[in-house]
Design an enzyme around this catalytic site. Sequence first.
Site, PDB file in Angstrom:
ATOM      1  N   ALA A 107      13.906 -30.568  75.074  1.00 52.39           N
ATOM      2  CA  ALA A 107      15.101 -29.832  74.660  1.00 52.39           C
ATOM      3  C   ALA A 107      15.423 -30.250  73.226  1.00 52.39           C
ATOM      4  CB  ALA A 107      16.258 -30.187  75.581  1.00 52.39           C
ATOM      5  N   GLU A 119       8.912 -29.705  81.623  1.00 56.16           N
ATOM      6  CA  GLU A 119       9.543 -28.836  82.638  1.00 56.16           C
ATOM      7  C   GLU A 119       9.088 -27.386  82.479  1.00 56.16           C
ATOM      8  OE1 GLU A 119      13.453 -30.517  81.623  1.00 56.16           O
ATOM      9  OE2 GLU A 119      13.758 -30.742  83.781  1.00 56.16           O
TER      10      GLU A 119
HETATM   11  C1  3H9 Z   1      15.247 -33.002  77.372  1.00 53.09           C
HETATM   12  O1  3H9 Z   1      14.239 -32.420  77.214  1.00 53.09           O
HETATM   13  C2  3H9 Z   1      16.300 -32.649  78.400  1.00 53.09           C
HETATM   14  C3  3H9 Z   1      15.811 -31.601  79.394  1.00 53.09           C
HETATM   15  O2  3H9 Z   1      15.265 -32.216  80.536  1.00 53.09           O
HETATM   16  C4  3H9 Z   1      17.020 -30.892  79.922  1.00 53.09           C
HETATM   17  C5  3H9 Z   1      17.393 -29.626  79.333  1.00 53.09           C
HETATM   18  C6  3H9 Z   1      18.473 -28.880  80.089  1.00 53.09           C
HETATM   19  N1  3H9 Z   1      15.006 -32.468  69.481  1.00 53.09           N
HETATM   20  O3  3H9 Z   1       9.688 -38.627  66.206  1.00 53.09           O
HETATM   21  P1  3H9 Z   1       9.234 -37.956  64.979  1.00 53.09           P
HETATM   22  C7  3H9 Z   1      12.745 -34.503  65.345  1.00 53.09           C
HETATM   23  S1  3H9 Z   1      15.655 -34.332  76.431  1.00 53.09           S
HETATM   24  C8  3H9 Z   1      15.368 -32.387  68.191  1.00 53.09           C
HETATM   25  O4  3H9 Z   1       9.486 -38.620  63.685  1.00 53.09           O
HETATM   26  P2  3H9 Z   1       6.522 -38.293  65.795  1.00 53.09           P
HETATM   27  C9  3H9 Z   1      12.949 -35.932  64.885  1.00 53.09           C
HETATM   28  O5  3H9 Z   1      14.303 -36.269  64.855  1.00 53.09           O
HETATM   29  C10 3H9 Z   1      14.344 -34.448  75.255  1.00 53.09           C
HETATM   30  N2  3H9 Z   1      14.673 -32.994  67.198  1.00 53.09           N
HETATM   31  O6  3H9 Z   1       7.714 -37.533  65.072  1.00 53.09           O
HETATM   32  C11 3H9 Z   1      12.310 -35.910  63.523  1.00 53.09           C
HETATM   33  O7  3H9 Z   1      13.235 -35.340  62.622  1.00 53.09           O
HETATM   34  P3  3H9 Z   1      13.287 -35.833  61.116  1.00 53.09           P
HETATM   35  C12 3H9 Z   1      13.132 -35.049  75.835  1.00 53.09           C
HETATM   36  C13 3H9 Z   1      13.595 -33.692  67.541  1.00 53.09           C
HETATM   37  O8  3H9 Z   1       5.312 -37.487  65.506  1.00 53.09           O
HETATM   38  C14 3H9 Z   1      11.146 -34.923  63.690  1.00 53.09           C
HETATM   39  O9  3H9 Z   1      11.464 -34.152  64.857  1.00 53.09           O
HETATM   40  N3  3H9 Z   1      12.142 -35.234  74.797  1.00 53.09           N
HETATM   41  C15 3H9 Z   1      13.183 -33.806  68.871  1.00 53.09           C
HETATM   42  O10 3H9 Z   1       6.544 -39.743  65.461  1.00 53.09           O
HETATM   43  C16 3H9 Z   1       9.812 -35.601  63.915  1.00 53.09           C
HETATM   44  O11 3H9 Z   1       9.940 -36.523  64.995  1.00 53.09           O
HETATM   45  C17 3H9 Z   1      12.076 -36.374  74.084  1.00 53.09           C
HETATM   46  O12 3H9 Z   1      12.825 -37.281  74.299  1.00 53.09           O
HETATM   47  C18 3H9 Z   1      13.928 -33.150  69.877  1.00 53.09           C
HETATM   48  N4  3H9 Z   1      13.593 -33.198  71.172  1.00 53.09           N
HETATM   49  O13 3H9 Z   1       6.837 -38.187  67.345  1.00 53.09           O
HETATM   50  C19 3H9 Z   1      11.016 -36.428  73.037  1.00 53.09           C
HETATM   51  N5  3H9 Z   1      12.065 -34.575  68.922  1.00 53.09           N
HETATM   52  O14 3H9 Z   1      11.930 -35.562  60.542  1.00 53.09           O
HETATM   53  C20 3H9 Z   1      11.614 -36.821  71.732  1.00 53.09           C
HETATM   54  C21 3H9 Z   1      11.800 -34.907  67.650  1.00 53.09           C
HETATM   55  O15 3H9 Z   1      14.390 -35.039  60.528  1.00 53.09           O
HETATM   56  N6  3H9 Z   1      10.648 -36.831  70.640  1.00 53.09           N
HETATM   57  N7  3H9 Z   1      12.711 -34.389  66.813  1.00 53.09           N
HETATM   58  O16 3H9 Z   1      13.594 -37.311  61.186  1.00 53.09           O
HETATM   59  C22 3H9 Z   1       9.709 -37.766  70.489  1.00 53.09           C
HETATM   60  O17 3H9 Z   1       9.533 -38.640  71.300  1.00 53.09           O
HETATM   61  C23 3H9 Z   1       8.879 -37.726  69.239  1.00 53.09           C
HETATM   62  O18 3H9 Z   1       9.563 -36.966  68.304  1.00 53.09           O
HETATM   63  C24 3H9 Z   1       7.468 -37.118  69.415  1.00 53.09           C
HETATM   64  C25 3H9 Z   1       6.810 -36.956  68.008  1.00 53.09           C
HETATM   65  C26 3H9 Z   1       6.633 -38.047  70.268  1.00 53.09           C
HETATM   66  C27 3H9 Z   1       7.523 -35.749  70.042  1.00 53.09           C
END
Ligand code: 3H9
Length: 678
Positions: free
Chosen positions: A63, A105
């Site tokens: 999300a 999901e």
């Molecule tokens: C969810 O899904 C709830 C659902 O179950 C329910 C819904 C009803 N959203 O980490 P990076 C941004 S909860 C918005 O440096 P990497 C991040 O801030 C979510 N922004 O890259 C960064 O911005 P900036 C569950 C996001 O390659 C840029 O993207 N999912 C999100 O080292 C690059 O990110 C998670 O918890 C997001 N979801 O790692 C996964 N994700 O460049 C969260 C990232 O401005 N994400 N951004 O600083 C991660 O773990 C890592 O970002 C990922 C990539 C592994 C994907």
Amino acid sequence: MTSPIRTERQDNVLVIISDNPPVNALGQAVRAGLASGIEEAVGDDSVKAVVIRCDGRTFFAGADITEFGKPPQGPSLPEALDKLEASDKPVVAAIHGMALGGGCEVALACHYRIAVPSAKMGLPEVKLGLIPGAAGTQRLPRLVGAQAALPLVAIGDPISAKKAQGIGLLDGIVEEGKLAEEAISFAQSKIGQPVARSSEGQANQDGVKNPAIFDDFRAKHARKMRGFDAPNAAIEAVKAAGELSYADGVKKERELFTTLMTGTQSAAMRHYFFAERAANKIDDVPADTPLIDIAKVGIIGAGTMGGGIAMNFLSAGIPVTILEMKQDALDRGTAVMRKNYENAAKRGRMTSEQVEAAMGLLTPTLEYDDLADCDLVIEAVYESMDVKKQVFAKLDEVVKDGAILATNTSYLNVDEIALATKRPGYVLGLHFFSPANIMKLLEIVRGEKTRGDVLATSMKLSKKIGKVAAVSGVCPGFIGNRMLSKRQEQANQLIMEGANYWDVDDVLLEFGFPMGPFQMGDLAGIDIGWHRDPSKVTTVREALCAVGRFGQKAGKGFYDYDEARQRTPSDEVRQIISEFAAKEGSEQREISKDEIRERLLYPMVNEGAKILDEGMAQRASDIDVVWINGYGWPLHTGGPMFWASTVGLDEVVAGLERHGLEVSGYLLQKAQAGERFG
Ligand code: 3H9
């Protein structure tokens, strides 16, 4: 605005493609696009199957976290996914990169899932203080069983494609680079068959047949889960998947999700998610600053610290030359590194080939000249300004121009060290925390003259070696130890005034720290830095050393330890403390745990405010990053500065005043303005 979702026809298959950089987060436009894509497929008789895939570096990574806490805009993810699953035409998720959270999901709501070998899948919501909120906790156990679902939902670490296939989460793994075409053939192979809906799966019955798996899981992970609300909610939701109908299970998930989403823990953990990423950004150093190539690293000192630092680079595949003054110290240091690697291999964290590969990158030496061609040299010698200056003068002589020279000092003045060289622009502090091969934090200490490319390179390198970095200015103790000293000051003062030392430790444990300052002293060894003269006693610590209470290694320090290293408060120590207090003329009184907590933590916040005011930290959230990763500050409170804002800065000020402690002008001003940090 153009939609981040487009559809393409390939024969009788409709391909729904998301292009929402950087990580295909499932924001409103993506959800709307997915819903209308599926409507298009269902409404078109010539479409017989559907593929969902993403452009860019990853499948949906979850999300859109930036939307959390804002008024919801439909369609919700559960609505979009129900529509998708309800289709009678087969829908296939084609996964590359990460399918995380809401992204996982999406995959679960599809009827089939295929991925490339490098893909990963997971439900990391728990790391944001949440549980999956788009039926993930209900579809996953029905598809793979409660036992396999538990760690995914309640611990939140992603799993490899191979593992996902092993538990039945993936239906196939296809060759890297051929995902798009393989997904179409796979979808076509399912045309005309009844679709497989995860919500109708039966695998969840394992938890009904053997309900002990839930308590066993809780017991096994008790330490990791301590203080966190989300993991327990996650277990409850997975259990409900076996006990309730799908519709009721989804309702239960929603209730749990909503409670967590509106709570302080999730707000704190979401704050931390962005804090960690913000800490990578150095305000006046542009993101496109050209970096210095770091192909070879030199380390000076093969002691515990030097060896630990070296292991970070070796594990990342970067060759290291390690320098010592004497052969036996060099041999000892190298042997310890090998032993650490071999222990990791014994615990299954590395293969023996990886151990040999890492050790094969190490060159031990006694000659400074062997550091000449290093791109980065980190000094980890004795904490003495004179010694450090000598080392840096020597490095300046032998190491090639353009190389970065770093000190691992934990409190000395980096600017003064830099002046021992003719290239202060290339000097900075890289403050690792012990054990340096394990602890996540790296404080990057920016000297007055440190160049932008030197900082940017160090920041990038920190990621490569798996550290979480934050920049500090030059001040005694930098961000972390400077604040720690305020806590330690109060801890020592409190026991002089009559607080039980175990209460001081317990207050921090109850707050969520892994241990308190006196337990920490016992673990590290109370005799560190002791002058070894039992007749000279000027501190409580010296009094303990004088009677052989050196800490855990001696079986007694502040506490007595049994064979299982369980601690019991000691009457002898209590006596020593009260005698000491009497000698100092400090009256003893009963001190409540509330007072202890306020006196330990509020002065840290005050010091943090001073650090911000002086510009020693770029932003309040950097201080949170330092304390969570370097000192065990509990993540679920968001770090000291975020926590202070949840307590209320006016309350922090009032507490400091109540206890007669310093209130900085900056903190006072923020409190009076009704502001928060950050
Ligand atoms: C969810 O899904 C709830 C659902 O179950 C329910 C819904 C009803 N959203 O980490 P990076 C941004 S909860 C918005 O440096 P990497 C991040 O801030 C979510 N922004 O890259 C960064 O911005 P900036 C569950 C996001 O390659 C840029 O993207 N999912 C999100 O080292 C690059 O990110 C998670 O918890 C997001 N979801 O790692 C996964 N994700 O460049 C969260 C990232 O401005 N994400 N951004 O600083 C991660 O773990 C890592 O970002 C990922 C990539 C592994 C994907």
